[in-house]
Scaffold this motif. Structure first.
Motif, PDB file in Angstrom:
ATOM      1  N   SER A   1       0.897  -1.039  -0.077  1.00 45.98           N
ATOM      2  CA  SER A   1      -0.015  -0.101  -0.133  1.00 45.98           C
ATOM      3  C   SER A   1       0.733   1.201  -0.006  1.00 45.98           C
ATOM      4  O   SER A   1       0.449   2.227  -0.444  1.00 45.98           O
ATOM      5  CB  SER A   1      -0.976  -0.083   1.129  1.00 45.98           C
ATOM      6  N   ARG A   2       1.914   1.424   0.732  1.00 45.96           N
ATOM      7  CA  ARG A   2       2.873   2.263   0.711  1.00 45.96           C
ATOM      8  C   ARG A   2       3.526   2.574  -0.578  1.00 45.96           C
ATOM      9  O   ARG A   2       3.737   3.773  -1.130  1.00 45.96           O
ATOM     10  CB  ARG A   2       4.049   2.057   1.820  1.00 45.96           C
ATOM     11  N   GLN A   3       3.939   1.421  -1.355  1.00 42.68           N
ATOM     12  CA  GLN A   3       4.408   1.906  -2.652  1.00 42.68           C
ATOM     13  C   GLN A   3       3.137   2.095  -3.646  1.00 42.68           C
ATOM     14  O   GLN A   3       3.569   2.009  -4.916  1.00 42.68           O
ATOM     15  CB  GLN A   3       5.046   0.454  -3.025  1.00 42.68           C
ATOM     16  N   LYS A   4       2.097   2.031  -3.475  1.00 47.03           N
ATOM     17  CA  LYS A   4       0.893   2.536  -4.244  1.00 47.03           C
ATOM     18  C   LYS A   4       0.677   1.528  -5.319  1.00 47.03           C
ATOM     19  O   LYS A   4       0.371   1.784  -6.520  1.00 47.03           O
ATOM     20  CB  LYS A   4       1.089   3.937  -4.904  1.00 47.03           C
TER      21      LYS A   4
ATOM     22  N   THR B   1      -2.670  -6.381  -4.768  1.00 46.81           N
ATOM     23  CA  THR B   1      -2.098  -6.526  -3.313  1.00 46.81           C
ATOM     24  C   THR B   1      -3.056  -7.898  -2.691  1.00 46.81           C
ATOM     25  O   THR B   1      -2.509  -8.669  -1.836  1.00 46.81           O
ATOM     26  CB  THR B   1      -2.564  -5.243  -2.476  1.00 46.81           C
TER      27      THR B   1
ATOM     28  N   ASP C   1      -1.649  -1.513  -7.127  1.00 45.57           N
ATOM     29  CA  ASP C   1      -3.065  -1.797  -7.196  1.00 45.57           C
ATOM     30  C   ASP C   1      -3.553  -2.556  -6.112  1.00 45.57           C
ATOM     31  O   ASP C   1      -2.927  -3.573  -5.498  1.00 45.57           O
ATOM     32  CB  ASP C   1      -3.441  -2.360  -8.621  1.00 45.57           C
ATOM     33  N   SER C   2      -4.771  -2.327  -5.567  1.00 47.88           N
ATOM     34  CA  SER C   2      -5.443  -3.084  -4.497  1.00 47.88           C
ATOM     35  C   SER C   2      -5.680  -4.463  -4.804  1.00 47.88           C
ATOM     36  O   SER C   2      -5.369  -5.606  -4.072  1.00 47.88           O
ATOM     37  CB  SER C   2      -6.643  -2.418  -3.839  1.00 47.88           C
TER      38      SER C   2
END
Length: 266
Positions: A45-48, A54, A50-51
């Motif tokens: 999430s910190r590296q943005k 993830t 995609d959800s």
């Protein structure tokens, strides 16, 4: 009876210890797996990232760790895990072979989400399909074609082919042509047509519409007429430019040149 009690006293204590160790291993293992999942989710999430990617990455990692935990608990209980691990590996190989196409789409979906050659809403040409991207899935992506047909394309086919993203750049060129007679005043036509094109809504003034001789034909030169616009206005500019060219030629009396053949007899 004495032998039974002796067996229970010796083996029962050993079995109880094994059960206790297996229970502790299960508790600690589940805690470690939960922490690993949380740490992986936080890191991605910190590296943005995609959800969707993830969630799938966390599911794969936790699934593998759970399998390792089960094998470890079976080993603590004294159950031979060598044959079990071999059977699991063989099953994994069989499933992997049967699902090779699906796994290829999955891997390509991961690369699409990481490299991001396009995003939802972009107008692209990929996998033999041209249209607007409505969804980027982990196995397939959905593209809505200009004739309003939703097409689902496997990510493997998209990633294995060339990808054209028409929405990436700030503007796009519209390519049109018009045939004029050999006696036409081309500099005047180019200047006047450029002004007509600039009057069309959404045609960019910078870069200005480009009008040049594309090639020479028997009936006269063929002009390349190229206005520029944003991708969202492409078809509006395309059709309006054709209308403007037709109205200009009708107004000036420029009929389409006819090809003629001159025969000389000696």
């Amino acid at each position: 009876m004495n032998k039974v009690m002796e067996l229970l006293s010796t083996k029962g204590v050993e079995l109880g210890q094994q059960l206790l160790m297996a229970f502790l291993a299960f508790i600690v293992g589940r805690w470690v797996i939960g922490m690993a999942g949380k740490l992986l989710t936080t890191s991605m999430s910190r590296q943005k990232i995609d959800s969707t990617l993830t969630q799938y990455a966390v599911s794969v990692v936790t699934g593998v760790l759970n399998i390792i935990l089960v094998i470890s608990i079976l080993g603590i209980l004294g159950i031979q895990t060598t044959s079990f691990a071999a059977l699991l590996a063989a099953a994994g190989l069989a499933v992997g072979t049967a699902m090779s196409g699906l796994l290829s789409n999955f891997a390509s979906g991961v690369f699409l989400m990481v490299l991001r050659p396009f995003k939802v809403g972009d107008f692209i040409s990929a996998g033999g399909i041209t249209g607007t991207v409505t969804e980027i899935g982990i196995f397939a992506s959905k593209i809505n074609t200009p004739d309003n047909v939703l097409t689902v394309v496997g990510n493997g086919k998209i990633f294995a082919d060339n990808i054209q993203n028409f929405s990436h750049n700030a503007y796009r060129r519209v390519d049109l042509t018009r045939h004029f007679g050999a006696d036409a005043n081309l500099p005047m036509i180019a200047s006047e047509l450029q002004q007509r094109l600039l009057a069309i809504p959404n045609v960019l003034s910078e870069p200005a519409p480009n009008i040049e001789i594309l090639e020479f034909r028997a009936g006269g030169p063929l002009l390349a007429i190229r206005p520029y616009c944003h991708n969202d206005s492409y078809w509006q500019v395309y059709f309006d430019s054709n209308k403007a060219i037709l109205a200009y030629c009708d107004e000036k009396g420029f009929a389409a040149p006819e090809q003629a053949v001159v025969v000389r007899q000696h």
